[in-house]
Write a protein that holds these residues in place. Structure first.
Motif, PDB file in Angstrom:
ATOM      1  N   GLN A   1      32.896  21.745 -43.135  1.00  0.00           N
ATOM      2  CA  GLN A   1      33.053  20.483 -42.403  1.00  0.00           C
ATOM      3  C   GLN A   1      34.295  19.705 -42.846  1.00  0.00           C
ATOM      4  O   GLN A   1      34.814  18.872 -42.109  1.00  0.00           O
ATOM      5  CB  GLN A   1      31.795  19.624 -42.562  1.00  0.00           C
ATOM      6  CG  GLN A   1      30.598  20.226 -41.828  1.00  0.00           C
ATOM      7  CD  GLN A   1      29.367  19.357 -41.941  1.00  0.00           C
ATOM      8  OE1 GLN A   1      29.394  18.184 -41.573  1.00  0.00           O
ATOM      9  NE2 GLN A   1      28.283  19.905 -42.451  1.00  0.00           N
ATOM     10  N   GLU A   2      34.775  19.986 -44.069  1.00  0.00           N
ATOM     11  CA  GLU A   2      36.025  19.346 -44.520  1.00  0.00           C
ATOM     12  C   GLU A   2      37.159  19.687 -43.552  1.00  0.00           C
ATOM     13  O   GLU A   2      38.001  18.846 -43.241  1.00  0.00           O
ATOM     14  CB  GLU A   2      36.413  19.849 -45.919  1.00  0.00           C
ATOM     15  CG  GLU A   2      35.504  19.352 -47.024  1.00  0.00           C
ATOM     16  CD  GLU A   2      35.669  20.160 -48.308  1.00  0.00           C
ATOM     17  OE1 GLU A   2      36.515  21.078 -48.362  1.00  0.00           O
ATOM     18  OE2 GLU A   2      34.932  19.870 -49.262  1.00  0.00           O
ATOM     19  N   ASP A   3      37.180  20.944 -43.096  1.00  0.00           N
ATOM     20  CA  ASP A   3      38.255  21.374 -42.187  1.00  0.00           C
ATOM     21  C   ASP A   3      38.255  20.504 -40.928  1.00  0.00           C
ATOM     22  O   ASP A   3      39.301  20.046 -40.464  1.00  0.00           O
ATOM     23  CB  ASP A   3      38.087  22.843 -41.759  1.00  0.00           C
ATOM     24  CG  ASP A   3      38.052  23.803 -42.936  1.00  0.00           C
ATOM     25  OD1 ASP A   3      38.073  23.334 -44.080  1.00  0.00           O
ATOM     26  OD2 ASP A   3      37.997  25.032 -42.697  1.00  0.00           O
ATOM     27  N   SER A   4      37.052  20.286 -40.386  1.00  0.00           N
ATOM     28  CA  SER A   4      36.950  19.492 -39.146  1.00  0.00           C
ATOM     29  C   SER A   4      37.423  18.068 -39.387  1.00  0.00           C
ATOM     30  O   SER A   4      38.110  17.484 -38.531  1.00  0.00           O
ATOM     31  CB  SER A   4      35.499  19.436 -38.649  1.00  0.00           C
ATOM     32  OG  SER A   4      34.937  20.709 -38.647  1.00  0.00           O
ATOM     33  N   ILE A   5      37.074  17.527 -40.548  1.00  0.00           N
ATOM     34  CA  ILE A   5      37.485  16.140 -40.829  1.00  0.00           C
ATOM     35  C   ILE A   5      39.004  16.054 -40.993  1.00  0.00           C
ATOM     36  O   ILE A   5      39.664  15.205 -40.387  1.00  0.00           O
ATOM     37  CB  ILE A   5      36.743  15.600 -42.077  1.00  0.00           C
ATOM     38  CG1 ILE A   5      35.257  15.424 -41.734  1.00  0.00           C
ATOM     39  CG2 ILE A   5      37.347  14.284 -42.560  1.00  0.00           C
ATOM     40  CD1 ILE A   5      34.360  15.033 -42.888  1.00  0.00           C
TER      41      ILE A   5
END
Ligand SMILES: O=C(O)C(=O)C[C@]1(C(=O)O)C=C[C@@H](O)C=C1
Length: 284
Positions: free
Chosen positions: A43-47
């Motif tokens: 989810q870090e990537d999406s943020i």
């Protein structure tokens, strides 16, 4: 007639009997801390990507003033509120909020899904999870504190407002999903050590719960990793190699902002969700 596709289980979790190690659960869904942390990492990537996209536009602060929606009959609020609210109405009709991972910013009066949703599989979380929604806090910190830190001051062309708002929506949803994922983290931690968490829950002791669920070394790693991702994802890619300083200077978003975002807001709010969830974990 083709059967409707079964939705995936919450990101990176496996259903009973389907766990990677082949173990069979006793009627409980199988999750573990490693899987849940993997989802947080993904989810870090999406943020990071959603912030890079938003950084393309100036602050466009008119979008957030109530006057911005004055031409919309019967709506009292800013254009960003209008866009998010209307998007959530549509998403609710297609069943988005049936997922325990999704939380609307404007939950009041959302319509029920119009399309049939697959029967609910056994719940992974305690029933009280659905009463926890801290999106109003996320909304406030995003608009008032975070946006001014990574967008250039000023209003661009009004024709860019809609695209800007869509970027805001993506950032808000990615942050909301990540922060509320704290419910899954807390569930795993409780299942792993009910004898440690039980007494603090029964005593409704927030401080003790916060202490139990905090891993400072993990937090340090997270802050370093998100800064590194921001640097890698947001650099100009050239076929001719540039030196490291040059790469860092040309970042579309300041990598240190990501560590700050996680250190000051994302992780503290994820921990707040964990505490709120654990406080209710033994409710009948
Ligand atoms: O990985 C965990 O154990 C979490 O609870 C998640 C998280 C985070 O939000 O990234 C929150 C609290 C911990 O101190 C470390 C990290």
């Amino acid at each position: 007639m083709a059967s409707s596709p079964t939705p995936p289980p919450p990101a990176e979790t496996a259903r009973n009997g389907n766990s990677d190690d082949g173990s069979k659960g006793e009627g409980l869904l199988m999750i573990d801390l490693e899987r849940v942390r993997k989802s947080l990492i993904r989810q870090e990537d999406s943020i990071v990507f959603s912030l890079i996209e938003r950084a393309k536009f100036p602050s466009n602060s008119s979008l957030y003033k109530s006057s911005s929606s004055s031409q919309i009959p019967g709506f009292d609020g800013s254009l960003i509120q209008y866009i998010v609210k209307e998007t959530e109405i549509l998403h609710s009709k297609i069943g988005r909020y049936e997922s325990p991972e999704e939380h609307p910013f404007f939950p009041d009066g959302l319509p029920l899904p119009l399309i049939p949703c697959p029967p609910k599989s056994p719940e992974l979380l305690h029933g009280a999870a659905s009463s926890i929604n801290i999106n109003s806090t996320i909304w406030k910190f995003y608009l008032e504190e975070l946006l001014p830190l990574f967008t250039k001051q000023g209003d661009g062309d009004a024709s860019s407002y809609a695209c800007t708002a869509v970027c805001d929506l993506n950032c808000l949803q990615a942050l909301s999903r990540r922060i509320h994922y704290g419910k899954f983290v807390a569930e795993v931690k409780f299942r792993d050590a009910p004898e440690e968490y039980g007494p603090a829950i029964r005593a409704q002791d927030r401080d003790a719960l916060m202490k139990l669920l905090t891993f400072e070394d993990v937090e340090e790693m997270v802050k370093k990793r998100v800064a590194k991702k921001a640097m890698i994802f947001s650099q100009e890619v050239n076929l001719i190699e540039k030196d490291a300083d040059d790469k860092q200077q040309n970042c579309k978003i300041d990598p240190s902002l990501l560590s700050r975002l996680y250190g000051e807001w994302v992780m503290p709010l994820t921990k707040l969700v964990q505490v709120e969830y654990l406080l209710r974990r033994l409710d009948k």
